[in-house]
Structure formats: structure tokens, C-alpha cells
Design an enzyme around this catalytic site. Structure first.
Site, PDB file in Angstrom:
ATOM      1  CG  ASP A 190      -2.010   0.849   1.296  1.00 49.60           C
ATOM      2  OD1 ASP A 190      -2.054   1.863   0.341  1.00 49.60           O
ATOM      3  OD2 ASP A 190      -2.742   1.135   2.174  1.00 49.60           O
ATOM      4  CG  ASP A 248      -2.633   3.361  -2.957  1.00 51.18           C
ATOM      5  OD1 ASP A 248      -3.843   3.080  -2.854  1.00 51.18           O
ATOM      6  OD2 ASP A 248      -2.404   4.031  -1.936  1.00 51.18           O
ATOM      7  CD  GLU A 249      -5.218  -0.651  -0.444  1.00 51.15           C
ATOM      8  OE1 GLU A 249      -5.596  -1.759   0.304  1.00 51.15           O
ATOM      9  OE2 GLU A 249      -6.078   0.266  -0.663  1.00 51.15           O
TER      10      GLU A 249
HETATM   11 MG   LIG Z   1      -2.222   3.734   0.334  1.00 51.67          MG
END
Ligand SMILES: [Mg+2]
Length: 355
Positions: free
Chosen positions: A12, A106-107
Site C-alpha cells: 500500500d 495504490d494497493e
Molecule cells: Mg495507500
């Protein structure tokens, strides 16, 4: 449940949107920055850790955030820039791990079960993402997705946290059941009305009771969830987002001429394969492994797709010259990413594209 031991990673990016903004506006570093549209009903999308210190958080009304941190600098979101940064991060993740499930910009989850040394692989990946994108990611590792995701959040920013189910229990037994991914506010409120406001309390309710409250699917699921048990697989998106060709040499290549000739050969091979699939790409990657096993990668993203094999070969050879390998080379690789179909979706893939 499978019989093999699973090892799952969760990555993350830290304060992702804000971090991307800071890369192009370094003068904002160290300051409280909030990424949000500046309107009366806006919410915070991301805040830097400097702003979080004042109690600013994601999804908070911007008005509240401004009240808590009046000196915050508000930056409007630029989703194209975040998508581009996301692609660069995810390309690296997919380059290092075979089974990756990207779950947001973003993960991502990574199935590390087949890796001999998953922790060092994730450390390396974390360092590589930082080196190549200047973005920090937090990593969590656990026996399943649930624990891995909690672990990546547990030591943010720049976290690296490995937890077993038992560790997770010791850490969060007294937390709200809402901590368990997938247990939403509605269920959390309902449990609270029944006097169950911790994971520990939830774990004392038997499965049949949970089923009678929440049905035959959700009941048993909750029963496992509060034991940090989760058998959901990491499900990669099928379509490959990058393609590469590499070769390892029986005798290390020490001459630059030989290295360049080999790279050109790989570039042509890769280009032809992609052409055959009716795909082309904007990102060109180089991989070099030296005699002492040091491995470096370089990549460059162009505004338009690379137009032919010559251009691809020139691009990777250029990167090799820039890198200037300090030792003989045992492996060379060429990669293309940011792939797209030549004529957009629905094109007939086997069309001859060049004569
Ligand atoms: Mg993040």
C-alpha cells in the site's frame, strides 16, 4: 482450505496522492498538504503525514480539515498523474511477483506462497519501488489477505510488518469488529446493539448463532473473520500488463558490443511477439544482472507507443549505455509495459500490422 501454507503480501503506497504531488512540487515537502478539490462540500482524498498530525484524515470534509489545520496547503487532485505513478509501481510489483491482484490505484495483494524467501523478496520490492519511483510503500505479510492488509496498515508509513493469525489476535482482539475488512458499519452497529463491540466478544458467539443473525453465508464468514481466518485467493487480472524476454549467458558477456547485440536480438524477439498479439507499449524496461548477481532494472515511459523494433532496441541500448555495467553481465532482459491493443479493444488480434 488448501493443504499448502499460504503466504500473502499486501502493498500500500503511503499517502499516495500527496506523495505523487510532492515529487513534482518538492517545495511542499515537510508541509501539511491536503489533496482535495477546494469546494464547500469537498472531502479530503489524501493528506501528508504532516497534516495527519493535526487530525486530518482521508474522507474527512475539507471544512473540518481546514479547521483542524488552517495552514494546510490544498492541492487539487490530478488523477492522470496518480494513474501514471500507479502504473509504474504496479509494473514493478508484477515484475517481481507472479500472482498479483491490484485492488486499487495504490494497493495490491501478492501471493508469495511459492517464494523461498518471501520476506526478503518483499524488502527488495519495497526498496526497488522507492529507488525507481521515489514512492514509499508499506508492506504487510501474513497467512492470508485479511492479516496481510491489516499488517501493511499497522506500521505505516514505510512499514514492514509480518504477522501470524495469532499475532493479529494479540494485537486486535480488543478492536472493533469493523477493523476486519468487509465488516461494514451496518454490521458493526448491529453487533454493537447486541453488546458485541470487540473482535474478542464476536469470537465468543458460536457459528450457528451468527448464522441465525446474518444468514448462512455471512454468519460463518464472520465466525472465521474474527479468528483472522480468510481463505480468499489472490486473483490476478488475467490480461498481462507487461511482457518481457531475457537470456542468461553460459559465459558472462564483458564486451559492450556483445551486450548490445544481445539486447537488440531480445528487443526484436519481444517486439515481434507483441506485434503478433496486436499489442504495443509505451514503457520500455531493461534488466541487467551482473557477474556478482547484482540486478538492476531501468525503465522509461514514452508519451506514445514505441513504433517499431528498431526504436525499442535503440531505447534499451540507450539505457544500457547510461547504466554502463561495471562488471561482466550474466543476464540481459527487455520488457515492455503500458501495453495496449493497436486499434483499441475489439481489434482482430492476428492482423498483420506491418509488411
Ligand atoms: Mg495507500
Amino acid at each position: 482450505m488448501g493443504t499448502s501454507v499460504r503466504c500473502i503480501g499486501h502493498l500500500d503506497c503511503d499517502a499516495f496522492f500527496a506523495s505523487v504531488e510532492l515529487l513534482r512540487r518538492p517545495e511542499l515537502r515537510g508541509k501539511p498538504v491536503i489533496v482535495a478539490h477546494d469546494g464547500p462540500r469537498s472531502v479530503v482524498t489524501t493528506a501528508t503525514y504532516e497534516a495527519r498530525k493535526f487530525g486530518v484524515g482521508s474522507a474527512m470534509p475539507l471544512a473540518t480539515a481546514k479547521h483542524r489545520c488552517p495552514q494546510a496547503i490544498i492541492v487539487p487532485p490530478d488523477h492522470d498523474a496518480y494513474k501514471e505513478a500507479s502504473n509504474r509501481v504496479m509494473d514493478i510489483v508484477r515484475d517481481e511477483v507472479e500472482i498479483v491482484e491490484q485492488i486499487s490505484v495504490d494497493e495490491a495483494y501478492a501471493d508469495l506462497s511459492a517464494m523461498a524467501m518471501p520476506k526478503s523478496a518483499m524488502r527488495r520490492l519495497q526498496r526497488r519501488i522507492l529507488a525507481e519511483t521515489e514512492l514509499h510503500v508499506s508492506v504487510g505479510i501474513g497467512p492470508n489477505k485479511l492479516v496481510a492488509k491489516l499488517a501493511s496498515d499497522a506500521e505505516k508509513p514505510r512499514g514492514f510488518c509480518v504477522l501470524t493469525r495469532r499475532d493479529a489476535w494479540l494485537r486486535w482482539a480488543d478492536a472493533s469488529p469493523g477493523l476486519l475488512g468487509g465488516v461494514g458499519p451496518k454490521t458493526t452497529d448491529d453487533l454493537a446493539r447486541r453488546g458485541i463491540d470487540t473482535i474478542r466478544a464476536l469470537s465468543k458467539v458460536d457459528e450457528a448463532t451468527l448464522s441465525s443473525w446474518y444468514g448462512p453465508r455471512t454468519g460463518p464468514w464472520l465466525w472465521r473473520r474474527c479468528r483472522f481466518d480468510d481463505s480468499a485467493p489472490v486473483e490476478p487480472v488475467r490480461e498481462p500488463v507487461s511482457e518481457s524476454r531475457e537470456s542468461t549467458f553460459s559465459i558472462d558477456l564483458s564486451e559492450r558490443d556483445e551486450q548490445e547485440a544481445e539486447l537488440r536480438r531480445l528487443a526484436v524477439k519481444l517486439y515481434e511477439a507483441l506485434e503478433h498479439q496486436g499489442r504495443r507499449g509505451r514503457t520500455v524496461g531493461l534488466k541487467v544482472r551482473l557477474k556478482d548477481f547484482t540486478t538492476i532494472t531501468r525503465s522509461r515511459t514514452f508519451p506514445v507507443p514505441v513504433e517499431d523494433e528498431e526504436a525499442l532496441a535503440d531505447a534499451v541500448v540507450g539505457m544500457l549505455r547510461e547504466y554502463d555495467p561495471p562488471q561482466p553481465v550474466r543476464l540481459l532482459g527487455v520488457r515492455m509495459a503500458s501495453l495496449e491493443l493497436v486499434d483499441g479493444p475489439g481489434v482482430q488480434l492476428a492482423l498483420p500490422l506491418r509488411h
